[in-house]
Design a protein around this motif. Structure first.
Motif, PDB file in Angstrom:
ATOM      1  N   GLU A 117       0.838  -1.204   0.000  1.00  0.00           N
ATOM      2  CA  GLU A 117       0.000   0.000   0.000  1.00  0.00           C
ATOM      3  C   GLU A 117       0.876   1.257   0.000  1.00  0.00           C
ATOM      4  O   GLU A 117       0.598   2.219  -0.720  1.00  0.00           O
ATOM      5  CB  GLU A 117      -0.933   0.003   1.208  1.00  0.00           C
ATOM      6  N   HIS A 118       1.915   1.245   0.793  1.00  0.00           N
ATOM      7  CA  HIS A 118       2.842   2.382   0.861  1.00  0.00           C
ATOM      8  C   HIS A 118       3.471   2.648  -0.504  1.00  0.00           C
ATOM      9  O   HIS A 118       3.509   3.787  -0.972  1.00  0.00           O
ATOM     10  CB  HIS A 118       3.925   2.084   1.912  1.00  0.00           C
ATOM     11  N   ILE A 119       3.950   1.597  -1.125  1.00  0.00           N
ATOM     12  CA  ILE A 119       4.602   1.735  -2.435  1.00  0.00           C
ATOM     13  C   ILE A 119       3.604   2.206  -3.487  1.00  0.00           C
ATOM     14  O   ILE A 119       3.895   3.100  -4.289  1.00  0.00           O
ATOM     15  CB  ILE A 119       5.288   0.410  -2.835  1.00  0.00           C
ATOM     16  N   ALA A 120       2.412   1.626  -3.500  1.00  0.00           N
ATOM     17  CA  ALA A 120       1.401   2.002  -4.491  1.00  0.00           C
ATOM     18  C   ALA A 120       0.994   3.468  -4.332  1.00  0.00           C
ATOM     19  O   ALA A 120       0.884   4.198  -5.323  1.00  0.00           O
ATOM     20  CB  ALA A 120       0.177   1.097  -4.375  1.00  0.00           C
ATOM     21  N   GLU A 121       0.786   3.910  -3.112  1.00  0.00           N
ATOM     22  CA  GLU A 121       0.378   5.295  -2.867  1.00  0.00           C
ATOM     23  C   GLU A 121       1.442   6.299  -3.300  1.00  0.00           C
ATOM     24  O   GLU A 121       1.120   7.395  -3.746  1.00  0.00           O
ATOM     25  CB  GLU A 121       0.063   5.494  -1.385  1.00  0.00           C
ATOM     26  N   ARG A 122       2.693   5.935  -3.173  1.00  0.00           N
ATOM     27  CA  ARG A 122       3.771   6.863  -3.504  1.00  0.00           C
ATOM     28  C   ARG A 122       4.248   6.756  -4.949  1.00  0.00           C
ATOM     29  O   ARG A 122       4.995   7.613  -5.403  1.00  0.00           O
ATOM     30  CB  ARG A 122       4.932   6.655  -2.540  1.00  0.00           C
ATOM     31  N   SER A 123       3.800   5.730  -5.644  1.00  0.00           N
ATOM     32  CA  SER A 123       4.279   5.523  -7.013  1.00  0.00           C
ATOM     33  C   SER A 123       3.235   5.788  -8.087  1.00  0.00           C
ATOM     34  O   SER A 123       3.598   6.108  -9.217  1.00  0.00           O
ATOM     35  CB  SER A 123       4.786   4.081  -7.179  1.00  0.00           C
ATOM     36  N   PHE A 124       1.958   5.648  -7.751  1.00  0.00           N
ATOM     37  CA  PHE A 124       0.921   5.711  -8.781  1.00  0.00           C
ATOM     38  C   PHE A 124      -0.270   6.538  -8.309  1.00  0.00           C
ATOM     39  O   PHE A 124      -0.736   6.366  -7.189  1.00  0.00           O
ATOM     40  CB  PHE A 124       0.447   4.292  -9.145  1.00  0.00           C
ATOM     41  N   GLU A 125      -0.738   7.408  -9.188  1.00  0.00           N
ATOM     42  CA  GLU A 125      -1.926   8.218  -8.907  1.00  0.00           C
ATOM     43  C   GLU A 125      -3.170   7.392  -9.213  1.00  0.00           C
ATOM     44  O   GLU A 125      -3.205   6.688 -10.224  1.00  0.00           O
ATOM     45  CB  GLU A 125      -1.931   9.484  -9.778  1.00  0.00           C
ATOM     46  N   PRO A 126      -4.198   7.487  -8.380  1.00  0.00           N
ATOM     47  CA  PRO A 126      -5.426   6.726  -8.664  1.00  0.00           C
ATOM     48  C   PRO A 126      -6.037   7.138 -10.007  1.00  0.00           C
ATOM     49  O   PRO A 126      -6.122   8.324 -10.332  1.00  0.00           O
ATOM     50  CB  PRO A 126      -6.364   7.106  -7.516  1.00  0.00           C
ATOM     51  N   GLY A 127      -6.416   6.141 -10.789  1.00  0.00           N
ATOM     52  CA  GLY A 127      -7.099   6.382 -12.049  1.00  0.00           C
ATOM     53  C   GLY A 127      -6.199   6.693 -13.238  1.00  0.00           C
ATOM     54  O   GLY A 127      -6.641   6.618 -14.375  1.00  0.00           O
ATOM     55  N   VAL A 128      -4.950   7.052 -13.006  1.00  0.00           N
ATOM     56  CA  VAL A 128      -4.029   7.352 -14.107  1.00  0.00           C
ATOM     57  C   VAL A 128      -3.559   6.036 -14.705  1.00  0.00           C
ATOM     58  O   VAL A 128      -3.201   5.101 -13.988  1.00  0.00           O
ATOM     59  CB  VAL A 128      -2.821   8.183 -13.611  1.00  0.00           C
ATOM     60  N   ARG A 129      -3.554   5.961 -16.043  1.00  0.00           N
ATOM     61  CA  ARG A 129      -3.143   4.722 -16.722  1.00  0.00           C
ATOM     62  C   ARG A 129      -1.659   4.802 -17.064  1.00  0.00           C
ATOM     63  O   ARG A 129      -1.183   5.812 -17.569  1.00  0.00           O
ATOM     64  CB  ARG A 129      -3.979   4.527 -17.975  1.00  0.00           C
ATOM     65  N   TYR A 130      -0.957   3.698 -16.771  1.00  0.00           N
ATOM     66  CA  TYR A 130       0.486   3.628 -16.973  1.00  0.00           C
ATOM     67  C   TYR A 130       0.812   2.445 -17.878  1.00  0.00           C
ATOM     68  O   TYR A 130       0.339   1.337 -17.638  1.00  0.00           O
ATOM     69  CB  TYR A 130       1.207   3.412 -15.634  1.00  0.00           C
ATOM     70  N   PRO A 131       1.671   2.656 -18.879  1.00  0.00           N
ATOM     71  CA  PRO A 131       2.135   1.505 -19.660  1.00  0.00           C
ATOM     72  C   PRO A 131       3.057   0.656 -18.787  1.00  0.00           C
ATOM     73  O   PRO A 131       3.625   1.127 -17.799  1.00  0.00           O
ATOM     74  CB  PRO A 131       2.893   2.139 -20.829  1.00  0.00           C
ATOM     75  N   GLU A 132       3.225  -0.588 -19.171  1.00  0.00           N
ATOM     76  CA  GLU A 132       4.021  -1.513 -18.369  1.00  0.00           C
ATOM     77  C   GLU A 132       5.440  -1.004 -18.142  1.00  0.00           C
ATOM     78  O   GLU A 132       6.009  -1.162 -17.067  1.00  0.00           O
ATOM     79  CB  GLU A 132       4.062  -2.894 -19.033  1.00  0.00           C
ATOM     80  N   ARG A 133       6.017  -0.355 -19.124  1.00  0.00           N
ATOM     81  CA  ARG A 133       7.383   0.172 -18.968  1.00  0.00           C
ATOM     82  C   ARG A 133       7.459   1.220 -17.864  1.00  0.00           C
ATOM     83  O   ARG A 133       8.426   1.264 -17.105  1.00  0.00           O
ATOM     84  CB  ARG A 133       7.863   0.788 -20.281  1.00  0.00           C
ATOM     85  N   ALA A 134       6.450   2.064 -17.770  1.00  0.00           N
ATOM     86  CA  ALA A 134       6.438   3.097 -16.731  1.00  0.00           C
ATOM     87  C   ALA A 134       6.283   2.459 -15.342  1.00  0.00           C
ATOM     88  O   ALA A 134       6.915   2.891 -14.370  1.00  0.00           O
ATOM     89  CB  ALA A 134       5.321   4.095 -16.981  1.00  0.00           C
ATOM     90  N   VAL A 135       5.443   1.431 -15.256  1.00  0.00           N
ATOM     91  CA  VAL A 135       5.262   0.719 -13.988  1.00  0.00           C
ATOM     92  C   VAL A 135       6.583   0.059 -13.584  1.00  0.00           C
ATOM     93  O   VAL A 135       7.021   0.172 -12.438  1.00  0.00           O
ATOM     94  CB  VAL A 135       4.135  -0.337 -14.107  1.00  0.00           C
ATOM     95  N   ASP A 136       7.228  -0.619 -14.545  1.00  0.00           N
ATOM     96  CA  ASP A 136       8.505  -1.267 -14.256  1.00  0.00           C
ATOM     97  C   ASP A 136       9.549  -0.261 -13.797  1.00  0.00           C
ATOM     98  O   ASP A 136      10.300  -0.515 -12.853  1.00  0.00           O
ATOM     99  CB  ASP A 136       9.010  -2.032 -15.473  1.00  0.00           C
ATOM    100  N   ALA A 137       9.612   0.885 -14.449  1.00  0.00           N
ATOM    101  CA  ALA A 137      10.588   1.907 -14.069  1.00  0.00           C
ATOM    102  C   ALA A 137      10.334   2.418 -12.651  1.00  0.00           C
ATOM    103  O   ALA A 137      11.267   2.589 -11.862  1.00  0.00           O
ATOM    104  CB  ALA A 137      10.547   3.064 -15.067  1.00  0.00           C
ATOM    105  N   ALA A 138       9.066   2.649 -12.326  1.00  0.00           N
ATOM    106  CA  ALA A 138       8.729   3.135 -10.984  1.00  0.00           C
ATOM    107  C   ALA A 138       9.081   2.089  -9.927  1.00  0.00           C
ATOM    108  O   ALA A 138       9.603   2.425  -8.857  1.00  0.00           O
ATOM    109  CB  ALA A 138       7.244   3.490 -10.912  1.00  0.00           C
TER     110      ALA A 138
END
Length: 176
Positions: A117-138
């Motif tokens: 939960e900590h990592i998700a809250e600090r890495s991704f905004e709710p509702g914003v769509r991210y390509p897999e490469r952006a998720v991997d980089a984060a």
């Protein structure tokens, strides 16, 4: 010496036995060992720790309790005010994160959930769509130098429904 130092020095059972034996009149390690039943090594270790904490002194004629230091401590006041209790999530984060890097993933599901939960809250905004490469980089940024890898981290985030996935696009669902 502080009250905390005194408490720490006497927190160990063997050190308390050694302290008590010296208070009762034993002046050397052999006498302390005979009175307490501790090994010579345990007595030597306890004596060294108590001398380092300035609770015992070796005045040349043998060991003695440094009563003057104990009186100074008593005059200085009571123990320091307790620190505020650390919340369980904060303790979990402190255990598994070092300088913003994931040291390892907890084996226990509840602890892992707090961390995810900590990592998700600090890495991704709710509702914003991210390509897999952006998720991997984060997620790579969280894993650099630790034992965890970004692929496992991504899988756990999806499995715990902290990230949703469809056709290689990820997003953090809005929280109810």
């Amino acid at each position: 010496m502080t009250a905390q130092t005194l408490a720490g020095a006497l927190a160990d059972d063997r050190r308390r036995l050694v302290f008590a034996a010296i208070v009762l009149g034993d002046r050397d390690a052999a006498g302390v060992a005979a009175r307490t039943g501790l090994s010579a090594r345990d007595v030597a270790t306890a004596v060294r720790r108590l001398v380092d904490a300035e609770i015992l002194a070796d005045d040349g004629a043998g060991l003695r309790v440094d009563g003057e230091r104990l009186r100074d401590l008593a005059r200085a006041g009571g123990p320091p005010s307790p620190l505020p209790a650390e919340s369980p999530p904060a303790a979990i984060l402190r255990t598994f994160l070092r300088d913003g890097v994931l040291v390892r993933l907890p084996a226990q599901r509840g602890r892992r959930r707090v961390l995810l939960e900590h990592i998700a809250e600090r890495s991704f905004e709710p509702g914003v769509r991210y390509p897999e490469r952006a998720v991997d980089a984060a997620l790579r940024a969280w894993c650099e130098g630790g034992e965890a890898d970004h692929v496992s981290l991504r899988r756990y985030l999806v499995d715990d429904a902290l990230l949703a996935r469809e056709h290689g696009v990820y997003w953090r669902p809005a929280q109810p």
